[in-house]
Design a protein around this motif. Sequence first.
Motif, short mmCIF file in Angstrom:
data_model
loop_
_atom_site.label_atom_id
_atom_site.label_comp_id
_atom_site.label_asym_id
_atom_site.label_seq_id
_atom_site.Cartn_x
_atom_site.Cartn_y
_atom_site.Cartn_z
N HIS A 29 30.54 37.29 33.69
CA HIS A 29 30.72 38.05 32.46
C HIS A 29 31.62 39.26 32.67
CE1 HIS A 29 29.15 41.29 29.62
NE2 HIS A 29 29.79 40.45 28.84
N GLY A 30 31.41 39.98 33.76
CA GLY A 30 32.23 41.15 34.04
C GLY A 30 33.69 40.80 34.25
N VAL A 31 33.94 39.69 34.96
CA VAL A 31 35.31 39.25 35.17
C VAL A 31 35.96 38.87 33.85
CG1 VAL A 31 36.75 37.45 36.22
CG2 VAL A 31 34.89 38.48 37.54
N MET A 32 35.22 38.16 33.02
CA MET A 32 35.79 37.67 31.77
C MET A 32 36.01 38.79 30.76
SD MET A 32 36.49 34.56 32.25
CE MET A 32 36.86 34.00 30.58
N THR A 33 35.33 39.91 30.88
CA THR A 33 35.65 41.04 29.99
C THR A 33 37.08 41.50 30.23
OG1 THR A 33 34.75 42.67 31.57
CG2 THR A 33 33.26 41.86 29.85
N GLY A 34 37.52 41.40 31.48
CA GLY A 34 38.91 41.74 31.78
C GLY A 34 39.89 40.70 31.27
N VAL A 35 39.48 39.44 31.31
CA VAL A 35 40.33 38.37 30.79
C VAL A 35 40.56 38.56 29.28
CG1 VAL A 35 40.44 35.88 30.31
CG2 VAL A 35 39.69 36.70 32.56
N GLN A 36 39.51 38.95 28.58
CA GLN A 36 39.58 39.07 27.12
C GLN A 36 40.23 40.37 26.66
OE1 GLN A 36 35.33 38.53 26.36
NE2 GLN A 36 35.73 36.49 25.59
N ASP A 37 40.24 41.39 27.50
CA ASP A 37 40.74 42.71 27.10
C ASP A 37 41.70 43.20 28.19
OD1 ASP A 37 41.17 45.41 26.61
OD2 ASP A 37 39.11 45.81 26.01
N LYS A 38 42.99 43.13 27.91
CA LYS A 38 44.00 43.45 28.93
C LYS A 38 43.91 44.90 29.38
CE LYS A 38 45.54 39.31 29.03
NZ LYS A 38 45.14 38.46 30.17
N ALA A 39 43.60 45.81 28.45
CA ALA A 39 43.47 47.21 28.84
C ALA A 39 42.31 47.39 29.80
CB ALA A 39 43.27 48.08 27.60
N HIS A 40 41.23 46.66 29.54
CA HIS A 40 40.07 46.76 30.44
C HIS A 40 40.38 46.09 31.78
CE1 HIS A 40 35.98 47.48 31.52
NE2 HIS A 40 35.74 46.21 31.71
N ASN A 41 41.17 45.02 31.73
CA ASN A 41 41.60 44.37 32.97
C ASN A 41 42.30 45.37 33.88
OD1 ASN A 41 42.42 42.53 34.92
ND2 ASN A 41 43.27 41.08 33.46
N ARG A 42 43.17 46.18 33.32
CA ARG A 42 43.89 47.18 34.10
C ARG A 42 42.93 48.24 34.63
NH1 ARG A 42 47.55 50.20 31.33
NH2 ARG A 42 48.62 50.63 33.29
N ARG A 43 41.92 48.60 33.84
CA ARG A 43 40.93 49.56 34.33
C ARG A 43 40.17 48.98 35.52
NH1 ARG A 43 40.37 50.83 28.62
NH2 ARG A 43 38.76 49.23 28.39
N LEU A 44 39.75 47.72 35.41
CA LEU A 44 39.03 47.09 36.51
C LEU A 44 39.90 47.03 37.76
CD1 LEU A 44 37.28 44.11 34.68
CD2 LEU A 44 36.22 46.23 35.48
N ASN A 45 41.18 46.77 37.59
CA ASN A 45 42.08 46.68 38.73
C ASN A 45 42.34 48.03 39.38
OD1 ASN A 45 42.24 43.95 38.46
ND2 ASN A 45 44.28 43.91 37.59
N SER A 46 41.93 49.11 38.74
CA SER A 46 42.11 50.44 39.33
C SER A 46 40.89 50.86 40.14
CB SER A 46 42.36 51.47 38.23
OG SER A 46 41.16 51.81 37.56
N PHE A 47 39.80 50.10 40.08
CA PHE A 47 38.59 50.47 40.82
C PHE A 47 38.86 50.43 42.32
CE2 PHE A 47 36.51 50.71 36.98
CZ PHE A 47 35.14 50.88 37.08
N ASP A 48 38.17 51.29 43.05
CA ASP A 48 38.33 51.31 44.50
C ASP A 48 37.64 50.14 45.17
OD1 ASP A 48 39.59 54.11 44.86
OD2 ASP A 48 37.85 54.51 43.59
N LEU A 49 36.55 49.67 44.57
CA LEU A 49 35.79 48.56 45.16
C LEU A 49 35.16 47.75 44.05
CD1 LEU A 49 34.59 47.15 47.69
CD2 LEU A 49 32.67 48.76 47.54
N VAL A 50 35.43 46.45 44.05
CA VAL A 50 34.80 45.51 43.12
C VAL A 50 34.13 44.44 43.96
CG1 VAL A 50 35.13 43.86 41.25
CG2 VAL A 50 36.54 45.92 41.34
N THR A 51 32.83 44.27 43.81
CA THR A 51 32.12 43.30 44.64
C THR A 51 31.80 42.03 43.84
OG1 THR A 51 29.83 43.94 44.13
CG2 THR A 51 31.02 45.28 45.77
N PRO A 240 47.91 39.35 37.99
CA PRO A 240 47.10 40.53 37.69
C PRO A 240 47.93 41.66 37.12
CG PRO A 240 46.69 39.71 39.92
CD PRO A 240 47.92 39.02 39.43
N PRO A 241 47.46 42.31 36.07
CA PRO A 241 48.18 43.47 35.54
C PRO A 241 48.04 44.65 36.49
CG PRO A 241 46.10 43.23 34.40
CD PRO A 241 46.24 42.02 35.29
N PRO A 242 48.97 45.60 36.44
CA PRO A 242 48.89 46.76 37.33
C PRO A 242 47.68 47.62 36.99
CG PRO A 242 50.58 47.09 35.66
CD PRO A 242 50.13 45.67 35.53
#
Length: 253
Positions: A29-51, A240-242
């Motif tokens: 679910h958390g991964v797919m929130t990024g798939v559905q929302d590109k702005a959120h995808n970029r926020r997730l990609n800025s995290f220091d650690l995603v497990t 992946p978006p920046p």
Amino acid sequence: MTDYADATARIMEAARERRHYAVTALAVHGVMTGVQDKAHNRRLNSFDLVTPDGQPVRWALNSVHHAGLTDRVYGPTLTLKVVEQAAAEGLPIYLYGSTQPTLDRLVPALERMFPALKIAGVEASKFRTSHPGEEQEIAERIKSSGARIVLVGLGCPRQEIFTYAMRPLLDMPLLAVGAAFDYHAGLLKNPPAWMQKYALEWLWRLGLEPKRLWKRYVLLNPAYLARLAAQRSGLWKATPPPPATEPVTSFAV
């Protein structure tokens, strides 16, 4: 590509060094929130650690990226490992999110598990959008408490947006921990180990909360598997978006 020991070590190192450090544990679910929302995808990609919180995410990392992971890094379990280490080192924690009744049960539960634990502050969710400048007020409350680690339990994706927004303002790790507050407060029961091993936790949670979770699992799980199959077969190449850098002007508090 991480495990419990590595993730805990990274978080504790940031806490000791007083560095901002954004962490989240993502299942399907958390991964797919990024798939559905590109702005959120970029926020997730800025995290220091995603497990990899869920087994399907771990399987995907092993299949597509040859990660060699033998276990997932489940948010509620990672929470306990970080809290245990924080208690051992005398680093105070701050609990942000959920409801006051849940926090009233969570605090004594954590104190029973870790008698040396120092809880610097507890703040329930307001269940609304932030007011202009409120992020500064929240940051000041957390910093003045003496906390060195913040656990954020607002639900996905609200907790990730909160963590992203607050990270520049706090010189400490922020962990978006999902349903960890409810589990450790005794309000949710973990599924049997065999269900966790074979990625059937979603079925367990769907049975517990069908009205709230049916869309998450019935719609998003097949979409995730379809994308994974296309990526694994080479029919689709993920780009992946920046990472995001712009501030969030309003977010759930």
